[in-house]
Write a protein that holds these residues in place. Structure first.
Motif, PDB file in Angstrom:
ATOM      1  N   LYS A   1      -4.836   3.269 -17.404  1.00  0.00           N
ATOM      2  CA  LYS A   1      -4.551   2.104 -16.585  1.00  0.00           C
ATOM      3  C   LYS A   1      -4.273   0.858 -17.434  1.00  0.00           C
ATOM      4  O   LYS A   1      -3.537  -0.036 -17.033  1.00  0.00           O
ATOM      5  CB  LYS A   1      -5.723   1.827 -15.638  1.00  0.00           C
TER       6      LYS A   1
ATOM      7  N   GLU B   1      -9.250   5.104 -17.134  1.00  0.00           N
ATOM      8  CA  GLU B   1      -9.325   3.686 -17.461  1.00  0.00           C
ATOM      9  C   GLU B   1      -8.406   3.334 -18.629  1.00  0.00           C
ATOM     10  O   GLU B   1      -7.754   2.288 -18.636  1.00  0.00           O
ATOM     11  CB  GLU B   1     -10.781   3.295 -17.775  1.00  0.00           C
TER      12      GLU B   1
ATOM     13  N   SER C   1      -2.469   8.244  -7.373  1.00  0.00           N
ATOM     14  CA  SER C   1      -2.797   6.828  -7.565  1.00  0.00           C
ATOM     15  C   SER C   1      -4.028   6.704  -8.452  1.00  0.00           C
ATOM     16  O   SER C   1      -5.109   7.180  -8.108  1.00  0.00           O
ATOM     17  CB  SER C   1      -3.078   6.180  -6.205  1.00  0.00           C
ATOM     18  N   PHE C   2      -3.873   6.067  -9.617  1.00  0.00           N
ATOM     19  CA  PHE C   2      -5.008   5.898 -10.529  1.00  0.00           C
ATOM     20  C   PHE C   2      -6.116   5.067  -9.894  1.00  0.00           C
ATOM     21  O   PHE C   2      -7.295   5.320 -10.106  1.00  0.00           O
ATOM     22  CB  PHE C   2      -4.546   5.247 -11.836  1.00  0.00           C
ATOM     23  N   ASP C   3      -5.726   4.049  -9.137  1.00  0.00           N
ATOM     24  CA  ASP C   3      -6.740   3.218  -8.482  1.00  0.00           C
ATOM     25  C   ASP C   3      -7.607   4.051  -7.545  1.00  0.00           C
ATOM     26  O   ASP C   3      -8.825   3.868  -7.471  1.00  0.00           O
ATOM     27  CB  ASP C   3      -6.070   2.084  -7.698  1.00  0.00           C
ATOM     28  N   GLU C   4      -6.983   4.962  -6.841  1.00  0.00           N
ATOM     29  CA  GLU C   4      -7.743   5.799  -5.914  1.00  0.00           C
ATOM     30  C   GLU C   4      -8.556   6.850  -6.670  1.00  0.00           C
ATOM     31  O   GLU C   4      -9.687   7.169  -6.290  1.00  0.00           O
ATOM     32  CB  GLU C   4      -6.800   6.465  -4.914  1.00  0.00           C
TER      33      GLU C   4
ATOM     34  N   ILE D   1      -9.943   6.568  -9.621  1.00  0.00           N
ATOM     35  CA  ILE D   1     -11.114   5.975 -10.265  1.00  0.00           C
ATOM     36  C   ILE D   1     -12.173   5.580  -9.244  1.00  0.00           C
ATOM     37  O   ILE D   1     -13.359   5.409  -9.588  1.00  0.00           O
ATOM     38  CB  ILE D   1     -10.699   4.755 -11.123  1.00  0.00           C
ATOM     39  N   SER D   2     -11.776   5.466  -7.980  1.00  0.00           N
ATOM     40  CA  SER D   2     -12.736   5.079  -6.939  1.00  0.00           C
ATOM     41  C   SER D   2     -13.497   6.272  -6.367  1.00  0.00           C
ATOM     42  O   SER D   2     -14.465   6.093  -5.630  1.00  0.00           O
ATOM     43  CB  SER D   2     -12.012   4.349  -5.801  1.00  0.00           C
TER      44      SER D   2
ATOM     45  N   PRO E   1      -1.049   7.396  -3.006  1.00  0.00           N
ATOM     46  CA  PRO E   1      -2.424   7.298  -2.511  1.00  0.00           C
ATOM     47  C   PRO E   1      -2.605   8.191  -1.282  1.00  0.00           C
ATOM     48  O   PRO E   1      -1.637   8.704  -0.715  1.00  0.00           O
ATOM     49  CB  PRO E   1      -2.557   5.814  -2.143  1.00  0.00           C
TER      50      PRO E   1
ATOM     51  N   GLN F   1       0.810  -1.215   0.000  1.00  0.00           N
ATOM     52  CA  GLN F   1       0.000   0.000   0.000  1.00  0.00           C
ATOM     53  C   GLN F   1       0.841   1.261   0.000  1.00  0.00           C
ATOM     54  O   GLN F   1       0.307   2.365  -0.069  1.00  0.00           O
ATOM     55  CB  GLN F   1      -0.923  -0.001   1.222  1.00  0.00           C
TER      56      GLN F   1
ATOM     57  N   ARG G   1     -13.071   9.813 -16.123  1.00  0.00           N
ATOM     58  CA  ARG G   1     -13.128   8.409 -15.720  1.00  0.00           C
ATOM     59  C   ARG G   1     -12.741   7.492 -16.883  1.00  0.00           C
ATOM     60  O   ARG G   1     -12.019   6.503 -16.702  1.00  0.00           O
ATOM     61  CB  ARG G   1     -14.524   8.074 -15.188  1.00  0.00           C
TER      62      ARG G   1
END
Length: 257
Positions: free
Chosen positions: A255, A252, A71-74, A76-77, A33, A8, A248
């Motif tokens: 990513k 994607e 952080s792309f993951d964060e 997109i969430s 993140p 993490q 968004r």
């Protein structure tokens, strides 16, 4: 440290005499993140208040990636305005912590810096880099913009350099370009040579008057006293834009590359 914590990302501190080495890490090219941003801001604030610390060195783990930015993951969430503002405020908090810290912060940029990574490099007081430390502000390419880091970048390299990076968001600029613009003080062929120069500067600063250095720091950052409010406003802009369908979809696509 557990494997899960490493995955993490984290922030580590190593003390050597009056020098505090602050190293951040994330397995995805040292992206940032929210939890890592919060720890980084808190760490810098605490070290600024520590009378035993004379100088801070900001660095990241690994060889060729200094920081990949958000952080792309964060990203997109994020699904509402409040969450978006909180996330981007994480970058604002780090920049403001560095701005307010009464100790000189030396940057060690060993590799590429993207987005928020350029913001970090712009917020240190003296920045060393290797020839691999190319820079890019990629935010517009994913439908947002470098709103939060913008004031720090513009303060360092001027409106012209900032607009060049922000508008041509997919193009890398070399470490030499960044040095010529004033982002980096010196660029070295190897990390070994860079570390030697950092050690030499630290040795000089270790013999300097801490009170004089703190006053110099205040002088360097004069005119930024309104940044608590300014960067919060900028975080709200990014937090709104990240909710758009355009952004968004763009994230994607990035990513999947």
């Amino acid at each position: 440290m557990s494997k899960n914590a490493v995955d993490q990302g984290d922030v580590r501190i190593e003390r050597k005499g009056g020098v505090a080495y602050v190293e951040f890490h994330h397995p995805l090219s040292n992206s940032l993140p929210g939890k890592v941003l919060a720890k980084l801001a808190n760490t810098i604030t605490e070290l600024g208040e520590d009378k035993e610390v004379l100088v801070i060195v900001l660095q990241s783990e690994g060889d060729r990636a200094f920081c990949a930015g958000a952080s792309f993951d964060e990203l997109i969430s994020i699904d509402n305005l409040d969450t978006g503002k909180v996330f981007f405020s994480g970058f604002a908090n780090v920049i403001n912590a560095m701005r307010k810290c009464p100790k000189f912060i030396i940057g060690r940029v060993q590799g590429k810096a993207v987005g928020g990574g350029v913001g970090l490099a712009s917020s240190v007081d003296y920045c060393f880099a290797t020839k691999f430390a190319a820079v890019k502000l990629s935010e517009l390419a994913v439908g947002i913009g470098p709103f939060v880091v913008g004031p720090a970048v513009e303060r360092k390299i001027g409106t012209s350099g900032m607009s060049e990076l922000a508008i041509n968001a997919t193009e890398w600029r070399t470490a030499e370009w960044a040095r010529d613009k004033g982002l980096y003080t010196e660029v070295f062929d190897t990390a070994h040579d860079m570390d030697k120069a950092i050690s030499e500067l630290i040795e000089k600063l270790s013999g300097s008057n801490p009170e004089a250095m703190a006053e110099l720091k205040r002088v360097f950052w004069q005119g930024t006293e309104h940044w608590d409010d300014l960067l919060a406003e900028r975080a709200a802009i990014s937090g709104r834009l990240v909710l758009s369908d355009f952004t968004r979809n763009a994230i994607e696509k990035f990513k999947k590359k």
